[in-house]
Motif scaffolding. Structure first.
Motif, PDB file in Angstrom:
ATOM      1  N   ARG A  20      44.630  41.679   6.920  1.00  0.00           N
ATOM      2  CA  ARG A  20      43.747  42.850   6.875  1.00  0.00           C
ATOM      3  C   ARG A  20      44.303  43.934   5.963  1.00  0.00           C
ATOM      4  N   PHE A  21      45.534  43.718   5.463  1.00  0.00           N
ATOM      5  CA  PHE A  21      46.205  44.732   4.658  1.00  0.00           C
ATOM      6  C   PHE A  21      46.703  44.132   3.345  1.00  0.00           C
ATOM      7  N   ILE A  22      46.800  44.976   2.348  1.00  0.00           N
ATOM      8  CA  ILE A  22      47.472  44.642   1.097  1.00  0.00           C
ATOM      9  C   ILE A  22      48.842  45.307   1.130  1.00  0.00           C
ATOM     10  N   GLU A  23      49.831  44.601   0.670  1.00  0.00           N
ATOM     11  CA  GLU A  23      51.177  45.171   0.590  1.00  0.00           C
ATOM     12  C   GLU A  23      51.566  45.277  -0.874  1.00  0.00           C
ATOM     13  N   THR A  24      51.962  46.468  -1.267  1.00  0.00           N
ATOM     14  CA  THR A  24      52.392  46.695  -2.641  1.00  0.00           C
ATOM     15  C   THR A  24      53.914  46.758  -2.682  1.00  0.00           C
ATOM     16  N   LEU A  25      54.492  45.859  -3.453  1.00  0.00           N
ATOM     17  CA  LEU A  25      55.938  45.840  -3.646  1.00  0.00           C
ATOM     18  C   LEU A  25      56.277  46.779  -4.798  1.00  0.00           C
ATOM     19  N   VAL A  26      57.143  47.734  -4.527  1.00  0.00           N
ATOM     20  CA  VAL A  26      57.556  48.720  -5.526  1.00  0.00           C
ATOM     21  C   VAL A  26      59.023  48.463  -5.855  1.00  0.00           C
ATOM     22  N   LEU A  27      59.291  48.044  -7.073  1.00  0.00           N
ATOM     23  CA  LEU A  27      60.657  47.778  -7.522  1.00  0.00           C
ATOM     24  C   LEU A  27      61.022  48.815  -8.577  1.00  0.00           C
ATOM     25  N   THR A  28      62.037  49.623  -8.284  1.00  0.00           N
ATOM     26  CA  THR A  28      62.412  50.743  -9.151  1.00  0.00           C
ATOM     27  C   THR A  28      63.888  50.695  -9.495  1.00  0.00           C
ATOM     28  N   ARG A  29      64.187  50.860 -10.766  1.00  0.00           N
ATOM     29  CA  ARG A  29      65.584  51.040 -11.165  1.00  0.00           C
ATOM     30  C   ARG A  29      65.953  52.493 -10.899  1.00  0.00           C
ATOM     31  N   THR A  30      66.817  52.701  -9.943  1.00  0.00           N
ATOM     32  CA  THR A  30      67.176  54.062  -9.560  1.00  0.00           C
ATOM     33  C   THR A  30      68.389  54.568 -10.329  1.00  0.00           C
ATOM     34  N   ASP A  31      68.834  53.793 -11.336  1.00  0.00           N
ATOM     35  CA  ASP A  31      69.814  54.333 -12.264  1.00  0.00           C
ATOM     36  C   ASP A  31      69.051  54.951 -13.433  1.00  0.00           C
ATOM     37  N   PHE A  32      69.693  55.797 -14.208  1.00  0.00           N
ATOM     38  CA  PHE A  32      69.051  56.386 -15.377  1.00  0.00           C
ATOM     39  C   PHE A  32      70.091  56.607 -16.455  1.00  0.00           C
ATOM     40  N   ASN A  33      69.631  56.723 -17.674  1.00  0.00           N
ATOM     41  CA  ASN A  33      70.493  56.993 -18.818  1.00  0.00           C
ATOM     42  C   ASN A  33      69.864  58.135 -19.588  1.00  0.00           C
ATOM     43  N   ALA A  34      70.537  59.257 -19.667  1.00  0.00           N
ATOM     44  CA  ALA A  34      69.975  60.442 -20.308  1.00  0.00           C
ATOM     45  C   ALA A  34      69.796  60.266 -21.812  1.00  0.00           C
ATOM     46  N   ASP A  35      70.485  59.295 -22.400  1.00  0.00           N
ATOM     47  CA  ASP A  35      70.342  58.971 -23.810  1.00  0.00           C
ATOM     48  C   ASP A  35      69.095  58.099 -23.958  1.00  0.00           C
ATOM     49  N   SER A  36      68.023  58.651 -24.476  1.00  0.00           N
ATOM     50  CA  SER A  36      66.750  57.932 -24.530  1.00  0.00           C
ATOM     51  C   SER A  36      66.857  56.622 -25.296  1.00  0.00           C
ATOM     52  N   THR A  37      67.553  56.645 -26.418  1.00  0.00           N
ATOM     53  CA  THR A  37      67.669  55.436 -27.225  1.00  0.00           C
ATOM     54  C   THR A  37      68.406  54.347 -26.474  1.00  0.00           C
ATOM     55  N   ALA A  38      69.509  54.712 -25.819  1.00  0.00           N
ATOM     56  CA  ALA A  38      70.269  53.728 -25.051  1.00  0.00           C
ATOM     57  C   ALA A  38      69.463  53.225 -23.862  1.00  0.00           C
ATOM     58  N   ALA A  39      68.707  54.109 -23.225  1.00  0.00           N
ATOM     59  CA  ALA A  39      67.910  53.712 -22.056  1.00  0.00           C
ATOM     60  C   ALA A  39      66.864  52.671 -22.435  1.00  0.00           C
ATOM     61  N   MET A  40      66.265  52.838 -23.606  1.00  0.00           N
ATOM     62  CA  MET A  40      65.230  51.896 -24.026  1.00  0.00           C
ATOM     63  C   MET A  40      65.801  50.539 -24.412  1.00  0.00           C
ATOM     64  N   GLY A  41      67.101  50.489 -24.645  1.00  0.00           N
ATOM     65  CA  GLY A  41      67.730  49.220 -24.980  1.00  0.00           C
ATOM     66  C   GLY A  41      68.380  48.535 -23.795  1.00  0.00           C
ATOM     67  N   ASP A  42      68.200  49.078 -22.603  1.00  0.00           N
ATOM     68  CA  ASP A  42      68.838  48.553 -21.388  1.00  0.00           C
ATOM     69  C   ASP A  42      67.752  47.953 -20.492  1.00  0.00           C
ATOM     70  N   THR A  43      67.708  46.636 -20.404  1.00  0.00           N
ATOM     71  CA  THR A  43      66.651  45.964 -19.653  1.00  0.00           C
ATOM     72  C   THR A  43      67.234  45.015 -18.623  1.00  0.00           C
ATOM     73  N   GLU A  44      66.722  45.082 -17.401  1.00  0.00           N
ATOM     74  CA  GLU A  44      67.090  44.161 -16.323  1.00  0.00           C
ATOM     75  C   GLU A  44      65.872  43.303 -15.991  1.00  0.00           C
ATOM     76  N   THR A  45      66.117  42.046 -15.686  1.00  0.00           N
ATOM     77  CA  THR A  45      65.037  41.124 -15.353  1.00  0.00           C
ATOM     78  C   THR A  45      64.961  40.917 -13.853  1.00  0.00           C
ATOM     79  N   VAL A  46      63.766  41.033 -13.322  1.00  0.00           N
ATOM     80  CA  VAL A  46      63.502  40.800 -11.902  1.00  0.00           C
ATOM     81  C   VAL A  46      62.672  39.527 -11.794  1.00  0.00           C
ATOM     82  N   SER A  47      63.032  38.661 -10.867  1.00  0.00           N
ATOM     83  CA  SER A  47      62.269  37.417 -10.716  1.00  0.00           C
ATOM     84  C   SER A  47      61.888  37.191  -9.265  1.00  0.00           C
TER      85      SER A  47
END
Length: 671
Positions: free
Chosen positions: A644-671
């Motif tokens: 009777r319900f839908i469940e939404t899974l929310v997966l968030t990277r709670t780390d951050f990198n203030a260097d925008s360029t470096a942040a955009m080059g840092d990718t983790e894969t979730v499976s």
């Protein structure tokens, strides 16, 4: 997982409550100054050492980076690219619409001038002196008087304009045409120019001037602006821009008084003189488009706003550009041309990170300049309308009012990207990240938190997202913990609510607060824009719920007691989020129907929000949340226990990198 459960972090009450500076906002949290860390300072210096990339069509800085040009050539060719392209050798002429990148482009070029020859330094200093040449103001027009609406009840705002923008002739078509001889009856015009950019580059004289308490507008007739004039003979469009700027100026600073109503301001540091707005200039003459830009220097040493001849947005664009003038009060200092002791934009500012925060906060502030005023935001000149009392909203007014949220889909259609991802100067994504600014403001319980990020950046050499983290800490909040709450708030786009959490109360279960936004515009105008915008990935309503951030949907097929979806992969950058709606195919009653297994890296936190399914409730119940759970980290098992319900899974990277360029080059894969 790296973050505390939102059931704990988000249900905490501030130790002291105080009436907020904006009615209806959450209680203000107490603030205690926190100093940035040495690692944050080192990160800023590392990021600022890179040569910025101004796009593939920009040639001058790119050529210098490849050692094809000297510093002197880069400085001269680059600056001339903005104001005198004919003086630039054809090989190095930039094919991009240069004024779109002009503010930070010129900033960088002037920054490099201190490395050039004495002759080029003197040339750059002459440009600065000419830019700062004061404009003589003899007549100051009174500021506009805010118009009281026909109803004292402020109407809720909906983005009825949708994704479409207002064409550059929309305002003109709503005004009656007048004789082109209007210049002769405009008291602000004269035969001798007030200012001429020919002292710098290609000649562009301004023969007309309109000044208010804080603003000077330079313009000409018969060069694109609608010629309809009010009772005072001044083009209505000019008066409208001045009124919009003055209203925004009041909101950005100390606020304003409308009758017996006090409208709170944001408290930003004021420029020491009038801000000059040029309507039409050499750069816009050449490019012919409707982008505006703001430079930290102008007449009297104050910031200057450079607008096209016929702006698309006569009200909102002025407000946005004006806020840049206030930002410059915190991150610029000294001469535009450096020596070892003076700095303008400091060498250690990373342009990608800085522009991300400049544009997202400017869009947010533009929205604040509208929402804080209890009266209708678009100011009226006596010549603009026969009725100065607001009774209904025109499509033009709606478009101006919704300007600040126009790019929200560019952010929420790609939520898995880095929080501070930057797509290049004038790209839409950073304009659409204003919800993060609003979230910071609401969690702190005061818009002061946003200003404090600029104060922190001005007092310390740190990147914007590190400044945000430092300010959050001053309010007793941890940015790592807050990122999950921000992710849930974005998916719900509704007021904070309550839901059952089994993890709360030491595993005994309890009701907890579910992240959301207090501003009614989240579930109104923001969602309206998501419903109609042509985004990178769909954000419109579907069979399960209304418009919301881009997400994956899994209609689960059952095999025995386990749900089978196959192996799915997703990539997350720092601060990014993946949303997955888990929709049971069965329609049976409550009972364990299946189990979904997810492998997540250590940097990723998970939450599971449960909400009523449309087919069982007879109508969409989202964003109602009945349960909020936090599965364990590593390999997590998500029970799908009630069709009777839908469940939404929310997966968030709670780390951050203030260097925008470096942040955009840092990718983790979730499976």
């Amino acid at each position: 997982m790296g973050a505390a459960p939102p059931s704990e972090a988000m249900s905490a009450k501030p130790s002291a409550a105080k009436a907020d500076d904006k009615p209806g906002s959450p209680a203000r949290r107490p603030f205690h100054e926190v100093k940035p860390s040495q690692s944050q300072i080192r990160a800023a210096r590392k990021a600022g050492s890179r040569v910025p990339d101004f796009g593939s069509k920009e040639k001058v800085v790119r050529g210098w980076r490849k050692h094809q040009l000297t510093v002197d050539q880069m400085v001269r060719y680059g600056i001339n690219s903005v104001f005198d392209p004919g003086a630039v050798p054809k090989t190095w002429r930039t094919s991009a619409s240069i004024q779109e990148i002009a503010p930070l482009y010129l900033t960088y070029l002037f920054q490099q001038a201190h490395k050039a020859s004495p002759e080029t330094q003197s040339w750059a200093k002459r440009i600065q002196a000419s830019l700062e040449r004061p404009v003589q103001v003899t007549t100051v027009h009174p500021n506009y008087v805010p118009i009281k609406p026909a109803s004292t009840t402020k109407k809720s705002f909906r983005d009825t304009a949708g994704a479409s923008s207002v064409g550059s002739r929309s305002l003109q078509s709503s005004l009656s045409a007048v004789s082109t001889a209007a210049e002769s009856t405009d008291p602000g015009c004269r035969s001798e120019s007030y200012y001429d950019t020919g002292t710098l580059f290609v000649s562009h004289p301004y023969y007309c001037l309109y000044a208010t308490e804080h603003i000077v507008l330079l313009y000409n007739h018969n060069q694109g602006l609608p010629e309809s004039s009010g009772a005072n003979g001044v083009p209505t469009a000019i008066v409208e821009m001045a009124n919009a700027a003055e209203e925004a100026y009041a909101i950005y600073t100390s606020g304003e008084q409308v009758g017996s109503v006090s409208i709170p301001g944001l408290g930003y540091k004021e420029p020491s003189g009038r801000v000059t707005i040029y309507i039409g200039d050499v750069a816009h003459d050449l490019a012919g488009d409707a982008a505006g830009f703001t430079l930290p220097v102008g007449p009297g040493g104050q910031p200057s706003i450079w607008m096209p001849q016929d702006p698309i947005d006569y009200d909102a664009l002025v407000r946005h550009e004006l806020f840049h003038a206030f930002q410059y009060q915190y991150v610029t200092a000294g001469d535009i041309v450096w020596d070892s002791a003076t700095q303008w934009f400091r060498d250690d500012f990373d342009f990608a990170a800085l522009n991300w925060w400049m544009e997202s906060t400017a869009q947010w502030a533009t929205g604040q300049s509208y929402t804080r005023d209890p009266y209708w935001p678009l100011s009226y000149d006596p010549g603009w309308s026969s009725n100065n009392v607001w009774t209904s909203e025109s499509s033009y007014q709606t478009a101006q009012r919704s300007y600040y949220l126009s790019a929200v889909g560019d952010f929420l259609s790609e939520p898995e990207r880095a929080l501070n991802a930057w797509d290049g100067l004038s790209a839409s994504r950073q304009y659409g990240e204003f919800p993060f600014v609003e979230y910071l403001s609401e969690r702190a319980g005061t818009a002061d938190a946003v200003r404090k990020t600029w104060e922190t950046m001005g007092d310390n050499t740190i990147l914007p997202l590190d400044a945000v983290s430092t300010v959050f800490a001053g309010y007793g909040l941890d940015l790592h913990d807050e990122l999950m709450g921000f992710a849930i708030a974005n998916y719900r786009l509704s007021t904070p609510g309550t839901a059952w959490s089994q993890q709360a109360n030491s595993g005994k279960g309890a009701k907890v607060t579910v992240g959301g936004y207090s501003t009614a515009e989240a579930d109104g105008a923001w969602r309206d824009r998501l419903a109609t915008a042509n985004n990178t990935r769909p954000t419109a309503a579907d069979a399960n719920g209304p418009a919301r951030p881009a997400h994956k949907t899994y209609d689960l097929a059952w095999s025995g007691s386990a749900a089978s979806t196959g192996t799915q992969y997703a990539s997350l950058q720092p601060g990014g989020t993946l949303y997955a709606d888990l929709v049971p195919k069965d329609t049976g009653a409550s009972g364990q129907l299946g189990l979904l297994t997810v492998q997540v890296p250590a940097e990723v936190s998970a939450a599971l929000i449960k909400w009523p399914r449309t087919s069982f409730t007879g109508g969409i119940q989202y964003p109602t949340v009945t349960q909020l759970d936090r599965p364990d980290s590593g390999t997590i098992s998500v029970p799908i226990d009630d069709a009777r319900f839908i469940e939404t899974l929310v997966l968030t990277r709670t780390d951050f990198n203030a260097d925008s360029t470096a942040a955009m080059g840092d990718t983790e894969t979730v499976s």
